[in-house]
Design a protein around this motif. Structure first.
Motif, PDB file in Angstrom:
ATOM      1  N   LYS A   1      24.292   8.192  11.494  1.00 39.27           N
ATOM      2  CA  LYS A   1      24.355   8.959  10.252  1.00 39.27           C
ATOM      3  C   LYS A   1      25.401  10.046  10.437  1.00 39.27           C
ATOM      4  O   LYS A   1      25.198  10.989  11.210  1.00 39.27           O
TER       5      LYS A   1
ATOM      6  N   TRP B   1      37.877   6.627  11.537  1.00 38.87           N
ATOM      7  CA  TRP B   1      37.485   6.483  10.130  1.00 38.87           C
ATOM      8  C   TRP B   1      38.181   7.525   9.258  1.00 38.87           C
ATOM      9  O   TRP B   1      38.659   7.213   8.166  1.00 38.87           O
TER      10      TRP B   1
ATOM     11  N   ASN C   1      40.889   6.765   6.190  1.00 43.76           N
ATOM     12  CA  ASN C   1      40.521   7.130   4.826  1.00 43.76           C
ATOM     13  C   ASN C   1      41.278   8.356   4.310  1.00 43.76           C
ATOM     14  O   ASN C   1      40.868   8.977   3.327  1.00 43.76           O
TER      15      ASN C   1
ATOM     16  N   ARG D   1      28.262   9.336   5.453  1.00 42.16           N
ATOM     17  CA  ARG D   1      28.046   7.887   5.400  1.00 42.16           C
ATOM     18  C   ARG D   1      27.120   7.445   6.524  1.00 42.16           C
ATOM     19  O   ARG D   1      26.972   8.130   7.538  1.00 42.16           O
ATOM     20  N   TYR D   2      26.492   6.294   6.289  1.00 41.64           N
ATOM     21  CA  TYR D   2      25.862   5.573   7.376  1.00 41.64           C
ATOM     22  C   TYR D   2      26.952   4.737   8.033  1.00 41.64           C
ATOM     23  O   TYR D   2      27.726   4.067   7.343  1.00 41.64           O
ATOM     24  N   ALA D   3      27.028   4.774   9.340  1.00 45.18           N
ATOM     25  CA  ALA D   3      28.092   4.081  10.063  1.00 45.18           C
ATOM     26  C   ALA D   3      27.505   2.980  10.939  1.00 45.18           C
ATOM     27  O   ALA D   3      26.952   3.267  12.004  1.00 45.18           O
TER      28      ALA D   3
ATOM     29  N   ARG E   1      24.559  -5.417   4.572  1.00 44.94           N
ATOM     30  CA  ARG E   1      24.179  -4.072   4.147  1.00 44.94           C
ATOM     31  C   ARG E   1      22.901  -3.643   4.870  1.00 44.94           C
ATOM     32  O   ARG E   1      22.035  -4.455   5.160  1.00 44.94           O
TER      33      ARG E   1
ATOM     34  N   GLU F   1      22.698   3.576   2.172  1.00 42.87           N
ATOM     35  CA  GLU F   1      23.803   4.532   2.051  1.00 42.87           C
ATOM     36  C   GLU F   1      23.968   4.980   0.607  1.00 42.87           C
ATOM     37  O   GLU F   1      24.094   6.168   0.321  1.00 42.87           O
ATOM     38  N   ASN F   2      23.949   4.043  -0.325  1.00 38.31           N
ATOM     39  CA  ASN F   2      24.073   4.401  -1.737  1.00 38.31           C
ATOM     40  C   ASN F   2      22.867   5.207  -2.210  1.00 38.31           C
ATOM     41  O   ASN F   2      22.999   6.090  -3.054  1.00 38.31           O
TER      42      ASN F   2
ATOM     43  N   VAL G   1      23.544   8.766  -0.960  1.00 43.29           N
ATOM     44  CA  VAL G   1      24.686   9.360  -1.639  1.00 43.29           C
ATOM     45  C   VAL G   1      24.315   9.720  -3.065  1.00 43.29           C
ATOM     46  O   VAL G   1      24.649  10.784  -3.577  1.00 43.29           O
TER      47      VAL G   1
END
Length: 415
Positions: free
Chosen positions: A113, A141, A145, A198-200, A378, A406-407, A410
């Motif tokens: 996380k 990452w 990004n 994000r969850y990684a 996922r 994750e969604n 978020v």
């Protein structure tokens, strides 16, 4: 000449060889990242690597018929060794387009996380000076990004110190890694504000030579990963509060568009558990590639069509929606499921336990641990709640949703 002693001697030697046969060994690199991978020593001073991800990799490798030799190495060196086939594999790393050209990726072996940590509350400014560990998954990452990195440090322990001194505005790190480094009670350390990013999911990459010589290894390794990871990926108390509130909202939405009790009554019902298990076996034998006649009947029901239409309005968040009767068999589904009977699964049994424990309202909601779904790539959780009146500790049915974790977080995060 009596050949029996000679034969027995040969047989004995062969038996001893079999007894002492050892599984082949994987030569793997990883990097230090407590509590996932930690360099340690035995009482006799022998170095070894421990931690949650180590346990997961060892477990799945052992189930696949392999032992492991795992060593800590700098991440740049590990990636270089993997590309040159000097090692069999390297973990736990974010997906890498560079490594994808020469190595093969497993399913996730760990889930981190990632949070931005700051000393100030409120949103992080676009001009924030960001600190990160050099060569880390987080740095790769950020670069991929489009983030500007202010400073890269050699050790994770440097980041909380830089935050406290005001040298950086934000540090990107795994939540549990920062928890292990930053103790607000210590002199000179204050509270940090965590901003979920994000969850990684992190992976094992196997070298080109190894996968060419052992083409079945990764598929076998992946098959055992879910059981080896079970219970290791859980929600924090704060995340569970947020998920419970989100679940209540989603359940309320469905209740407003679909009469759940009528949908349960409209669904098929088996007379005995024997019938349930018979239909469930046929269902599982064909799913997910093909639907049985019973599955097609359920998919055609108005309740299923309503759940499917509702799910489409939350396509990034909701992975599935299903409704069962009090036997735990399906009455309505948003899409074809892997099995017909849900009555032996936690989504059903834990709701019943909550009811029988005297819980009420949102406290009856069941929230599962996080699990990886290979079919969708996922990480998901399941939330479920009782539907209708309760008789002898059993509700009329349960409503269950699969959520992309994750969604889900978020969508509920606050700034």
């Amino acid at each position: 000449m009596d050949l029996r002693p000679l034969a027995l001697g040969i047989l004995g030697t062969f038996s001893i060889s079999l007894c002492h046969a050892r599984p082949p060994s994987l030569n793997l690199f990883t990097f230090e990242s407590p509590p996932y991978q930690v360099a340690a020593r035995t009482d006799d001073g022998v170095a070894y690597v421990a931690g949650e991800t180590i346990d997961t990799v060892n477990c799945a490798a052992s189930q696949a018929g392999w032992s492991t030799r795992i060593r800590i190495a700098p991440q740049n060196r590990a990636a270089h060794s993997l590309r040159r086939n000097l090692i069999d594999g390297y973990f736990a790393i974010d997906p890498s387009t560079e490594l994808d050209t020469t190595a093969k990726q497993s399913d996730p072996v760990s889930l981190e996380k990632w949070y931005f940590f700051t000393t100030q509350p409120g949103p992080i400014p676009d001009t924030a000076r960001i600190g990160v560990v050099d060569g880390s998954n987080e740095k790769a990452w950020l670069e991929a990004n489009g983030y500007n990195i202010f400073i890269s440090v050699s050790s994770p322990s440097q980041l909380p110190a830089l935050l406290e001194r005001g040298r950086i505005d934000a540090a990107l790190m795994d939540e549990r890694a920062m928890t292990g480094l930053h103790t607000p009670d210590e002199p000179g350390y204050g509270e940090l504000t965590a901003h979920f990013l994000r969850y990684a999911p992190l992976y094992l990459y196997m070298s080109e030579n190894f996968t060419a010589n052992n083409p079945d290894f990764l598929s076998t390794f992946n098959r055992y990963l879910p059981a080896c990871m079970e219970g290791q990926v859980t929600l924090s108390a704060e995340e569970e509060v947020r998920i419970r509130a989100l679940a209540e909202q989603l359940f309320s939405e469905i209740d407003s568009i679909l009469n759940l009790q009528q949908a349960i009554d409209a669904g098929p019902r088996m007379e005995t558990l024997t019938d349930v298990l018979t239909f469930d076996s046929k269902w599982q034998a064909l799913a997910p590639d093909k639907a049985t006649e019973l599955a097609n009947t359920i998919l055609a029901l108005p309740g299923s069509r309503a759940l499917h239409a509702w799910k489409l309005t939350h396509r990034e968040l909701v992975t599935e929606a299903l409704l069962t009767n009090n036997m735990g068999t399906l009455a309505a589904i948003s899409q074809l499921t892997s099995d017909y009977w849900q009555g032996d699964e936690p989504k059903f049994t834990q709701v019943l336990e909550n009811i029988r424990a005297g819980l009420a309202g949102q406290n009856t909601i069941f929230i599962s641990d996080i699990r990886y779904d290979a079919s969708t790539s996922r990480f998901q959780i399941t939330v479920s709640a009782p539907v209708g009146p309760v008789s002898d500790g059993v509700p009329k049915g349960i409503l269950a949703l699969g959520l992309d974790i994750e969604n889900a977080l978020v969508n509920r995060k606050s700034h």
